[in-house]
Design an enzyme around this catalytic site. Sequence first.
Site, PDB file in Angstrom:
ATOM      1  N   ASN A   9      37.469  52.505  38.084  1.00  0.00           N
ATOM      2  CA  ASN A   9      36.907  52.930  39.050  1.00  0.00           C
ATOM      3  C   ASN A   9      36.863  54.275  39.541  1.00  0.00           C
ATOM      4  OD1 ASN A   9      36.095  52.973  41.324  1.00  0.00           O
ATOM      5  ND2 ASN A   9      37.741  51.990  43.147  1.00  0.00           N
ATOM      6  N   TRP A  10      35.750  55.108  38.987  1.00  0.00           N
ATOM      7  CA  TRP A  10      35.834  56.366  38.762  1.00  0.00           C
ATOM      8  C   TRP A  10      35.842  56.993  40.096  1.00  0.00           C
ATOM      9  CZ3 TRP A  10      31.306  57.750  35.037  1.00  0.00           C
ATOM     10  CH2 TRP A  10      31.214  57.067  33.660  1.00  0.00           C
ATOM     11  N   LYS A  11      35.709  56.558  41.215  1.00  0.00           N
ATOM     12  CA  LYS A  11      36.058  56.988  42.383  1.00  0.00           C
ATOM     13  C   LYS A  11      34.519  58.059  42.732  1.00  0.00           C
ATOM     14  CE  LYS A  11      40.375  54.721  43.292  1.00  0.00           C
ATOM     15  NZ  LYS A  11      41.233  55.175  43.798  1.00  0.00           N
ATOM     16  N   HIS A  94      37.470  47.790  48.827  1.00  0.00           N
ATOM     17  CA  HIS A  94      39.066  48.858  48.750  1.00  0.00           C
ATOM     18  C   HIS A  94      39.512  49.351  49.230  1.00  0.00           C
ATOM     19  CE1 HIS A  94      40.498  52.149  46.671  1.00  0.00           C
ATOM     20  NE2 HIS A  94      40.733  51.113  45.122  1.00  0.00           N
ATOM     21  N   GLU A  96      40.169  52.189  50.314  1.00  0.00           N
ATOM     22  CA  GLU A  96      39.554  53.048  50.300  1.00  0.00           C
ATOM     23  C   GLU A  96      38.359  53.832  51.635  1.00  0.00           C
ATOM     24  OE1 GLU A  96      39.432  55.334  46.628  1.00  0.00           O
ATOM     25  OE2 GLU A  96      41.862  55.643  46.443  1.00  0.00           O
ATOM     26  N   GLU A 166      45.574  45.321  45.382  1.00  0.00           N
ATOM     27  CA  GLU A 166      45.810  47.236  45.203  1.00  0.00           C
ATOM     28  C   GLU A 166      46.954  47.412  46.576  1.00  0.00           C
ATOM     29  OE1 GLU A 166      42.037  49.206  44.757  1.00  0.00           O
ATOM     30  OE2 GLU A 166      41.920  46.248  43.968  1.00  0.00           O
ATOM     31  N   GLY A 172      46.893  55.814  43.302  1.00  0.00           N
ATOM     32  CA  GLY A 172      46.775  57.105  43.421  1.00  0.00           C
ATOM     33  C   GLY A 172      48.030  58.140  43.641  1.00  0.00           C
ATOM     34  N   SER A 211      47.906  53.234  40.654  1.00  0.00           N
ATOM     35  CA  SER A 211      48.224  54.237  39.484  1.00  0.00           C
ATOM     36  C   SER A 211      48.578  53.042  37.759  1.00  0.00           C
ATOM     37  CB  SER A 211      49.885  54.840  39.691  1.00  0.00           C
ATOM     38  OG  SER A 211      49.285  55.032  41.309  1.00  0.00           O
ATOM     39  N   GLY A 232      41.965  53.006  38.456  1.00  0.00           N
ATOM     40  CA  GLY A 232      41.401  54.364  39.201  1.00  0.00           C
ATOM     41  C   GLY A 232      41.260  56.009  38.251  1.00  0.00           C
ATOM     42  N   GLY A 233      43.032  56.955  38.446  1.00  0.00           N
ATOM     43  CA  GLY A 233      42.754  57.663  37.477  1.00  0.00           C
ATOM     44  C   GLY A 233      43.050  57.997  36.290  1.00  0.00           C
TER      45      GLY A 233
END
Length: 250
Positions: A9-11, A94, A96, A166, A172, A211, A232-233
């Site tokens: 997930n590049w966000k 998600h 966010e 998640e 993150g 993470s 993610g990251g």
Amino acid sequence: MRRGLVIGNWKMNINWHSAIALVDGIVADMPAVNADLVVCPPYLYIPEVSARITDTRLICGSQNIAAHAEGAYTGEISGSMLREFDCKYAIVGHSEHRKYYADDNVVVAKRYRQAIASGIVPILSTGDSLAQRKQGTTFEVVAKQIEDVIDIAGIDSFHHAVISYEPLWAIGTGRTATGEQAQEVLEFIRRLIDSKSPEIAEKIQILYGGSVKPENAKNLLAMPDIDGVLVGGASLDTDSFLKIYSSFQN
Ligand code: PGA
């Protein structure tokens, strides 16, 4: 045996140039692993990413999907639009999006239902906050996030869905759930599905996210109910992302 699945997930990260370099790098070095690998770029990049991965094993997904089929919904992207660009998966709910855009379980269920109606596999994202974990309400929160979707979309739709857990306190933050902490919740989710349909419980892919890094992926993927990870990251770096994907190997 359930097939492994890794979602990147590049966000709202990286520019056009870096996005192209990232996707080309993944395709060029993608090892032969018996699991599916998916990238979820920002909407704007989806046509280009899809074109670049035609005839490769890399799969394109989206970070969200509209709750309606079409119409006056400014800023939204429909399931049929995503299908036109060969998106196979869509993340829904998600944390966010729940937090910054106030998506509640009902809106998430409607997005989920649109994915199913469009032939896109929804990745139903669930998770608890640190406060909820401390209060001991993790199972209750996650169960409600799933049951509200079952109420609206029906249990049979889960034949074509993925669920991810998640925890908000791990996204993150660099603070990953241990394999055991993640397993405990994923096992709970599988039992919840089992109580409605043992057949679906047996085959549904359930993912962990929060993470995930090359250093902890193997340990997480060794857990019996963790079928894959949502990253993610670490999905923004070709090397890290492919190392996570390679964690399925042994
Ligand atoms: P992270 O994001 O890997 O950057 O923690 C995971 C997620 O959004 O689920």
